[in-house]
Design an enzyme around this catalytic site. Structure first.
Site, PDB file in Angstrom:
ATOM      1  N   ARG A 183       6.085  -9.050   2.472  1.00  0.00           N
ATOM      2  CA  ARG A 183       6.527  -8.564   3.607  1.00  0.00           C
ATOM      3  C   ARG A 183       6.968  -9.425   4.886  1.00  0.00           C
ATOM      4  NH1 ARG A 183       3.463  -3.538   5.354  1.00  0.00           N
ATOM      5  NH2 ARG A 183       1.800  -4.749   4.238  1.00  0.00           N
ATOM      6  N   ALA A 234       4.671  -0.931  -3.645  1.00  0.00           N
ATOM      7  CA  ALA A 234       4.734  -2.060  -4.482  1.00  0.00           C
ATOM      8  C   ALA A 234       4.530  -1.675  -5.965  1.00  0.00           C
ATOM      9  CB  ALA A 234       4.021  -3.232  -4.043  1.00  0.00           C
ATOM     10  N   LEU A 289      -2.441  -3.958  -3.516  1.00  0.00           N
ATOM     11  CA  LEU A 289      -0.767  -3.939  -3.758  1.00  0.00           C
ATOM     12  C   LEU A 289      -0.488  -2.533  -2.723  1.00  0.00           C
ATOM     13  CD1 LEU A 289       0.351  -4.260  -7.330  1.00  0.00           C
ATOM     14  CD2 LEU A 289       1.187  -5.794  -5.293  1.00  0.00           C
ATOM     15  N   ASP A 290       0.468  -2.875  -2.134  1.00  0.00           N
ATOM     16  CA  ASP A 290       0.899  -1.774  -1.192  1.00  0.00           C
ATOM     17  C   ASP A 290       1.435  -0.625  -1.988  1.00  0.00           C
ATOM     18  OD1 ASP A 290       0.863  -3.303   1.154  1.00  0.00           O
ATOM     19  OD2 ASP A 290       3.040  -4.058   0.960  1.00  0.00           O
ATOM     20  N   PRO A 291       1.492   0.580  -1.430  1.00  0.00           N
ATOM     21  CA  PRO A 291       1.745   2.028  -2.315  1.00  0.00           C
ATOM     22  C   PRO A 291       3.080   1.625  -2.557  1.00  0.00           C
ATOM     23  CG  PRO A 291       0.562   2.581  -0.182  1.00  0.00           C
ATOM     24  CD  PRO A 291       0.689   1.154  -0.134  1.00  0.00           C
TER      25      PRO A 291
END
Length: 328
Positions: A203, A72, A68-70
């Site tokens: 994204r 998110a 998971l992206d930071p």
């Protein structure tokens, strides 16, 4: 001069040896097996989250079931101990997200973290957005973001992008099962839910959807609500895990190792059969197996023993070969 008796020396050495072994166990970690369904907060990277959970449990091994992206938040399944052997099944599983697309600004990272690279005055209507959605459902071609963890010639794409190098990402096929517009807070923003397969970048989906309606855009909000069998309702925050404190209470927050294998049919074993599988030996089976390569979750008295794969001989006999053996 007073001489130390031999037996006293032996006792001291024994104590030193016991302390050394205890320290070695502490450095290595405890045997903790199971899944933590973490509700990852915004601002924390997936690797950092795994490290924090591993330290809380004092676990020997840890991994996660999908980055998971930071920026998110949401469901980040973290595998401890023997659960790390089941990580690929979560990575390959379906994912669900809620996200907000901000129209009018394209950004270098395709989320709110990056610099603005393009603007547009176009703000699509709800009708225009809904008309564009069917083109993004099913198997589609998608170009991943330049700021991603994918590797190019052995280097992470985001490292290249941050260094100012030109990053050329190749399109690949991904599967989107559901994509719905659920709210429109204002003309600049639109809220969506999406269910998708492995490797889908939300994204990139937001970027492409904005362009499909004649604008540009980036994600201003992203939350994962499901990853494989793990759901948002079951997730626990880091602060709650930290508040549990005592190890026995922490262990109560673990989901069983087999949770990641819920979609795989179970096969009951006798004690003798379980023993053979634990030693890496195949079993002869009467299980119906229309094709070779079928997977089963082999269990003895409800305890996961192994993942087994069917193999059909030329004579039609079926054997079960262990492909993952669990030490539980």
């Amino acid at each position: 001069m007073t001489c130390m008796r031999p037996e006293a020396t032996t006792g001291a050495q024994r104590i030193v040896g016991l302390n050394a072994r205890a320290m070695a166990r502490t450095r290595k970690g405890e045997k903790v097996d199971g899944w933590v369904i973490l509700d990852k907060p915004v601002g924390l990277g997936s690797t950092q989250a795994v490290g924090k959970v591993r330290r809380l449990f004092g676990a020997q091994k840890a991994g996660h079931g999908g980055t998971l992206d930071p920026l998110a938040s949401g469901v980040l399944p973290i595998a401890l101990g023997e659960a790390t052997k089941t990580v690929p099944f979560v990575m390959d599983g379906a994912k669900e997200y809620r996200f907000t697309l901000r129209f009018g600004e394209a950004r270098s990272t395709e989320d709110a973290e990056g610099e603005v690279t393009e603007t547009s005055a176009v703000r699509p209507s709800d009708v225009e957005i809904r008309a564009a959605l069917p083109a993004f459902i099913g198997t589609i071609e998608q170009v991943p973001p330049a700021y991603s963890a994918l590797k190019i010639d052995g280097r992470r794409a985001y490292d290249l992008a941050r260094a100012g190098e030109t990053v050329e990402m190749k399109p690949r096929q991904v599967v989107i099962d559901r994509l719905e517009l659920v709210a429109r807070p204002d003309p600049n923003h639109a809220d969506f839910v999406v269910a998708c397969g492995k490797g889908t970048y939300i994204r990139s989906l937001g970027r492409d959807l904005a362009r499909a309606v004649g604008s540009v855009g980036h994600l201003s909000f992203l939350r994962r609500t499901a990853a494989g069998p793990f759901r948002e309702a079951e997730a626990i925050s880091l602060s709650k895990l930290e508040a549990l404190g005592h190890n026995s209470r922490l262990l109560g927050a673990l989901a069983p190792v087999a949770t990641a294998l819920d979609d795989i049919p179970a096969l009951a074993l006798t004690e003798a059969q379980a023993s053979r599988l634990r030693q890496g030996q195949p079993l002869t089976s009467t299980q119906d197996a229309p094709t070779s390569g079928a997977l089963y979750r082999a269990e003895q008295d409800g305890r996961l023993v192994a993942l087994v794969e069917t193999e059909i001989s030329e004579s039609g006999g079926v054997s079960l070969k262990p492909v993952r053996v669990f030490n539980l």
